[in-house]
Write an enzyme that holds these catalytic residues in place. Structure first.
Site, mmCIF file in Angstrom:
data_model
loop_
_atom_site.group_PDB
_atom_site.id
_atom_site.type_symbol
_atom_site.label_atom_id
_atom_site.label_comp_id
_atom_site.label_asym_id
_atom_site.label_seq_id
_atom_site.Cartn_x
_atom_site.Cartn_y
_atom_site.Cartn_z
ATOM 1 N N LYS A 1 10.399 55.033 -19.573
ATOM 2 C CA LYS A 1 9.364 56.069 -19.582
ATOM 3 C C LYS A 1 9.958 57.455 -19.408
ATOM 4 O O LYS A 1 9.468 58.422 -19.985
ATOM 5 C CB LYS A 1 8.322 55.810 -18.488
ATOM 6 C CG LYS A 1 7.411 54.644 -18.807
ATOM 7 C CD LYS A 1 6.186 54.660 -17.904
ATOM 8 C CE LYS A 1 5.247 53.509 -18.239
ATOM 9 N NZ LYS A 1 4.142 53.393 -17.277
ATOM 10 N N LYS B 1 0.033 50.116 -25.659
ATOM 11 C CA LYS B 1 -0.824 51.071 -26.361
ATOM 12 C C LYS B 1 -0.033 52.040 -27.228
ATOM 13 O O LYS B 1 -0.618 52.877 -27.901
ATOM 14 C CB LYS B 1 -1.656 51.869 -25.348
ATOM 15 C CG LYS B 1 -2.656 51.029 -24.559
ATOM 16 C CD LYS B 1 -3.957 50.849 -25.335
ATOM 17 C CE LYS B 1 -4.981 50.042 -24.587
ATOM 18 N NZ LYS B 1 -5.625 50.763 -23.495
ATOM 19 N N LYS C 1 7.228 44.749 -26.703
ATOM 20 C CA LYS C 1 6.025 44.179 -26.102
ATOM 21 C C LYS C 1 4.789 44.915 -26.622
ATOM 22 O O LYS C 1 4.855 46.118 -26.917
ATOM 23 C CB LYS C 1 6.097 44.242 -24.576
ATOM 24 C CG LYS C 1 5.967 45.634 -23.998
ATOM 25 C CD LYS C 1 5.776 45.622 -22.481
ATOM 26 C CE LYS C 1 5.637 47.070 -22.000
ATOM 27 N NZ LYS C 1 5.540 47.225 -20.563
HETATM 28 P P1 TYM Z 1 -0.047 47.167 -16.321
HETATM 29 O O1 TYM Z 1 -1.336 47.833 -15.959
HETATM 30 O O2 TYM Z 1 0.866 47.881 -17.256
HETATM 31 O O3 TYM Z 1 -0.332 45.744 -16.957
HETATM 32 C C1 TYM Z 1 -1.219 44.811 -16.365
HETATM 33 C C2 TYM Z 1 -0.660 43.412 -16.517
HETATM 34 O O4 TYM Z 1 -0.488 43.078 -17.910
HETATM 35 C C3 TYM Z 1 0.823 42.568 -18.129
HETATM 36 N N1 TYM Z 1 1.238 42.917 -19.499
HETATM 37 C C4 TYM Z 1 1.709 42.053 -20.409
HETATM 38 N N2 TYM Z 1 1.931 40.726 -20.361
HETATM 39 C C5 TYM Z 1 2.403 40.115 -21.480
HETATM 40 N N3 TYM Z 1 2.657 40.780 -22.647
HETATM 41 C C6 TYM Z 1 2.440 42.106 -22.750
HETATM 42 N N4 TYM Z 1 2.684 42.750 -23.899
HETATM 43 C C7 TYM Z 1 1.957 42.809 -21.600
HETATM 44 N N5 TYM Z 1 1.647 44.105 -21.347
HETATM 45 C C8 TYM Z 1 1.211 44.152 -20.066
HETATM 46 C C9 TYM Z 1 1.677 43.227 -17.069
HETATM 47 O O5 TYM Z 1 2.843 42.486 -16.804
HETATM 48 C C10 TYM Z 1 0.738 43.259 -15.882
HETATM 49 O O6 TYM Z 1 0.782 42.044 -15.174
HETATM 50 N N6 TYM Z 1 2.778 48.048 -12.306
HETATM 51 C C11 TYM Z 1 1.683 47.229 -12.826
HETATM 52 C C12 TYM Z 1 0.418 47.320 -12.004
HETATM 53 C C13 TYM Z 1 0.586 47.033 -10.559
HETATM 54 C C14 TYM Z 1 0.771 45.751 -9.957
HETATM 55 C C15 TYM Z 1 0.818 45.979 -8.560
HETATM 56 C C16 TYM Z 1 0.900 44.470 -10.478
HETATM 57 C C17 TYM Z 1 0.529 47.933 -9.538
HETATM 58 N N7 TYM Z 1 0.663 47.317 -8.339
HETATM 59 C C18 TYM Z 1 1.017 44.921 -7.655
HETATM 60 C C19 TYM Z 1 1.093 43.414 -9.567
HETATM 61 C C20 TYM Z 1 1.152 43.657 -8.185
HETATM 62 C C21 TYM Z 1 1.364 47.701 -14.222
HETATM 63 O O7 TYM Z 1 1.536 48.849 -14.551
HETATM 64 O O8 TYM Z 1 0.737 46.768 -14.997
#
Ligand code: TYM
Length: 330
Positions: free
Chosen positions: A112, A198, A195
């Protein structure tokens, strides 16, 4: 019951198929076997500049989508991160335990931040994983359902928990990542080497978009010049990704699909996936609308969730602050 915590960022527009298949599907099933805490992580989302009015409405929109997917407020604690101030209170302590080099090695930060001028990369983006560790550790979490892209952050959370425990005495449960085997990484339809996210609008299936648009995106998915439908992520990443999506949405094994589509064209496979996704999205979209039409009820659910979360989180912070040596307020 063992404890689960997970979070998702409120994004503009809807959750996508990667979010659903990589993580959210497990959020729903784990409600049967775990004490589940699910959080819309609005604090994380401002690590990149956000419009205030949009952030507010995206947060509600995210909660409505989680409820529509099947997060049951009678079983799960569903809340908004900024409603529970303990997240930032613990995060500071963890930031002070996290090494600068350790944070700098996070691939999500590197990705990022490399896309922007240094002056435009926030310090919050850098310390992001400490806040994420705080989210998890506050609740004595045993298992964290996430997609593959969060594995490194989870590993860091484990390290911070262990470091705190060995320096100050056992305080935190060391959490395990709960990552699906088959759908840990859903790939972009236009760029099956990356992956799904968006960043490429035509490569991401958004759960709230017009079904016609979804069918068209799947029809236009990048594949290869061969004709056989078989699973080979190395040489046929596009078709393999489509097989994984089909399998996850239909419940049929990839091997079963390979034989069922023997002799069929890529177009047939794509048409069927489009139908599977649309059949899923149509009732989902109606359910989301139902929650959005009753914002008072939605707010009540989130208030109840935050109250319950605070009860657990404040006890953890009290203990951790005491261990660190902060003088308790008289
Ligand atoms: P975020 O909001 O980007 O994504 C939410 C969840 O979706 C999963 N994910 C995917 N899995 C498979 N293939 C993909 N292409 C794909 N894109 C997204 C992510 O792995 C995630 O599980 N940092 C985290 C949010 C967070 C969090 C936490 C998660 C904040 N605190 C504590 C677990 C525990 C995030 O930005 O996910």
């Amino acid at each position: 019951l063992p404890r689960v915590f997970s979070g998702i960022q409120p994004t503009a527009g809807s959750f996508h198929l990667g979010n659903y298949l990589g993580a959210l599907r497990n959020w729903i099933t784990m409600q049967q076997t775990h004490d589940t805490f699910y959080c819309v992580v609005d604090l994380h989302s401002i690590t990149v500049a956000k419009d205030p009015a949009e952030l507010r409405s995206n947060t509600r929109y995210a909660a409505a989508q989680l409820l529509a997917l099947g997060v049951d407020p009678d079983r799960s604690t569903l809340f908004v991160q900024s409603h529970v101030p303990e997240h930032t209170r613990l995060s500071w302590v963890l930031e002070c335990l996290m090494g600068y080099g350790e944070a700098a090695r996070m691939t999500q930060f590197k990705d990022k931040s490399s896309r922007q001028e240094e002056e435009h990369v926030s310090v919050g983006l850098f310390t992001y994983p400490a806040l994420m560790a705080a989210d998890i550790l506050l609740y004595g979490t045993d298992a964290v359902p996430v997609g593959e892209d969060q594995r490194q952050h989870l590993e860091l959370s484990r390290n911070l928990a262990q470091r705190f425990n060995s320096r100050f005495g056992t305080t935190f449960t060391v959490p395990d990542a709960h990552i699906p085997t088959d759908t840990a990484r859903i790939f972009d339809l236009q760029d099956p080497g990356s992956k799904m996210s968006k960043s490429i609008p035509s490569g991401v299936v958004e759960l709230m978009e017009d079904p016609k648009r979804t069918a068209k995106k799947i029809r236009s998915a990048v594949t290869d010049n061969e004709r056989e439908i078989h699973y080979d992520p190395e040489n046929k990443p596009g078709i393999s990704n489509l097989l994984v999506i089909h399998s996850a949405m239909s419940g049929r094994s990839v091997a079963d699909l390979e034989s069922a589509y023997e002799g069929s064209g890529y177009g047939d496979l794509k048409k069927d996936i489009g139908q599977l996704v649309v059949d899923f999205a149509t009732p989902f979209q109606a359910a989301v609308q139902g929650y959005l039409d009753d914002p008072a009820e939605l707010d009540k659910i989130l208030r109840r969730g935050a109250e319950h979360a605070r009860g657990v989180a404040s006890e953890t912070v009290r203990k951790a602050y005491d261990r660190v040596g902060f003088l308790p307020p008289a």
